[in-house]
Design a protein around this motif. Structure first.
Motif, PDB file in Angstrom:
ATOM      1  N   ALA A   1       5.913   2.771   7.020  1.00  0.00           N
ATOM      2  CA  ALA A   1       5.159   1.647   7.591  1.00  0.00           C
ATOM      3  C   ALA A   1       5.794   1.150   8.880  1.00  0.00           C
ATOM      4  CB  ALA A   1       5.075   0.499   6.587  1.00  0.00           C
TER       5      ALA A   1
ATOM      6  N   SER B   1       0.489   1.569  -5.446  1.00  0.00           N
ATOM      7  CA  SER B   1       0.773   0.260  -4.858  1.00  0.00           C
ATOM      8  C   SER B   1       2.128  -0.209  -5.364  1.00  0.00           C
ATOM      9  CB  SER B   1      -0.305  -0.756  -5.235  1.00  0.00           C
ATOM     10  OG  SER B   1      -0.141  -1.146  -6.581  1.00  0.00           O
TER      11      SER B   1
ATOM     12  N   GLU C   1       0.836  -1.195   0.000  1.00  0.00           N
ATOM     13  CA  GLU C   1       0.000   0.000   0.000  1.00  0.00           C
ATOM     14  C   GLU C   1       0.871   1.245   0.000  1.00  0.00           C
ATOM     15  OE1 GLU C   1      -2.757  -0.212   3.238  1.00  0.00           O
ATOM     16  OE2 GLU C   1      -3.248  -2.297   2.800  1.00  0.00           O
TER      17      GLU C   1
ATOM     18  N   LYS D   1       0.347   4.091   1.000  1.00  0.00           N
ATOM     19  CA  LYS D   1       0.337   4.893   2.235  1.00  0.00           C
ATOM     20  C   LYS D   1       1.573   4.613   3.084  1.00  0.00           C
ATOM     21  CE  LYS D   1      -2.302   1.683   4.966  1.00  0.00           C
ATOM     22  NZ  LYS D   1      -3.184   1.463   6.028  1.00  0.00           N
ATOM     23  N   ASP D   2       2.173   3.414   2.895  1.00  0.00           N
ATOM     24  CA  ASP D   2       3.370   3.077   3.657  1.00  0.00           C
ATOM     25  C   ASP D   2       4.564   3.950   3.291  1.00  0.00           C
ATOM     26  OD1 ASP D   2       1.985   1.106   4.991  1.00  0.00           O
ATOM     27  OD2 ASP D   2       2.711  -0.521   3.706  1.00  0.00           O
ATOM     28  N   TRP D   3       4.562   4.528   2.100  1.00  0.00           N
ATOM     29  CA  TRP D   3       5.639   5.450   1.720  1.00  0.00           C
ATOM     30  C   TRP D   3       5.069   6.811   1.316  1.00  0.00           C
ATOM     31  CZ3 TRP D   3       4.543   0.973  -0.942  1.00  0.00           C
ATOM     32  CH2 TRP D   3       4.087   1.089  -2.233  1.00  0.00           C
ATOM     33  N   ASN D   4       3.962   7.156   1.983  1.00  0.00           N
ATOM     34  CA  ASN D   4       3.318   8.470   1.872  1.00  0.00           C
ATOM     35  C   ASN D   4       2.793   8.781   0.477  1.00  0.00           C
ATOM     36  OD1 ASN D   4       3.774   9.054   4.634  1.00  0.00           O
ATOM     37  ND2 ASN D   4       5.890   9.575   4.124  1.00  0.00           N
ATOM     38  N   GLN D   5       2.370   7.741  -0.276  1.00  0.00           N
ATOM     39  CA  GLN D   5       1.733   7.931  -1.579  1.00  0.00           C
ATOM     40  C   GLN D   5       0.519   6.993  -1.641  1.00  0.00           C
ATOM     41  OE1 GLN D   5       4.691   7.430  -4.646  1.00  0.00           O
ATOM     42  NE2 GLN D   5       5.785   9.266  -4.024  1.00  0.00           N
ATOM     43  N   PRO D   6      -0.571   7.368  -0.939  1.00  0.00           N
ATOM     44  CA  PRO D   6      -1.705   6.462  -0.756  1.00  0.00           C
ATOM     45  C   PRO D   6      -2.368   5.962  -2.041  1.00  0.00           C
ATOM     46  CG  PRO D   6      -2.016   8.509   0.475  1.00  0.00           C
ATOM     47  CD  PRO D   6      -0.743   8.631  -0.283  1.00  0.00           C
ATOM     48  N   SER D   7      -2.244   6.675  -3.139  1.00  0.00           N
ATOM     49  CA  SER D   7      -2.915   6.237  -4.370  1.00  0.00           C
ATOM     50  C   SER D   7      -2.094   5.230  -5.171  1.00  0.00           C
ATOM     51  CB  SER D   7      -3.229   7.460  -5.249  1.00  0.00           C
ATOM     52  OG  SER D   7      -2.020   8.086  -5.648  1.00  0.00           O
TER      53      SER D   7
END
Length: 154
Positions: free
Chosen positions: A132, A117, A107, A109-115
């Motif tokens: 994360a 994968s 995901e 979001k784990d590297w600050n880019q939620p959109s």
């Protein structure tokens, strides 16, 4: 040659019991013999449960387990694999690399880019800190003894 086996030990079919992850068997390793380079990447596949778990039982010796602690199972599998490497690989002819547990990476979001994968990424994460939180607590201790120096990337 690419040979894909996600568990480093054998996954066999049995008429009575179904799919069995054999923690003390590496018969599939016959395909690895004589290679110049062997690259092993594991752990991620051992965490699957429920419908994504590709075995019905785990087996060590003659004992079948419906399930067991995944770190214990991984430890047993790694020891089996390490014994196989020690007995079957000539380090003067074959280089062995091993990657164990890596951070979650599914995901964005784990590297600050939620959109995003991991499937859309083509470059490694270059930030100073991976956002994360680790999902498992483990220590970097030697799980098995082998005469090879293994490249371990965590």
């Amino acid at each position: 040659m690419l040979y894909h086996t996600p568990y480093i030990v054998d996954l066999a079919r049995d008429i009575k019991w179904g799919r069995i992850l054999k923690l003390d068997s590496v018969r599939g390793g016959e395909a690895w013999k004589g290679m110049d380079v062997l690259i092993f990447n594991s752990w991620h596949w051992w965490t699957h449960t429920g419908r994504t778990q590709p075995w019905d039982y785990m087996q060590e010796g003659k004992k079948l387990y419906k399930d067991m602690n995944r770190l214990v199972a991984y430890y047993k599998g790694l020891n089996t694999w390490a014994r196989w490497v020690n007995r079957n690989v000539d380090p003067s002819k074959t280089k062995v690399f091993f990657q164990g547990i890596s951070p979650t990476h599914y995901e964005g979001k784990d590297w600050n880019q939620p959109s995003k994968s991991c499937s859309s990424e083509t470059q490694p994460f270059f930030g100073l800190r991976f956002a994360a939180k680790p999902k498992l607590n483990y220590t970097s201790t030697t799980l098995f003894h082998t005469r090879f120096r293994l490249l371990v990337t965590l």
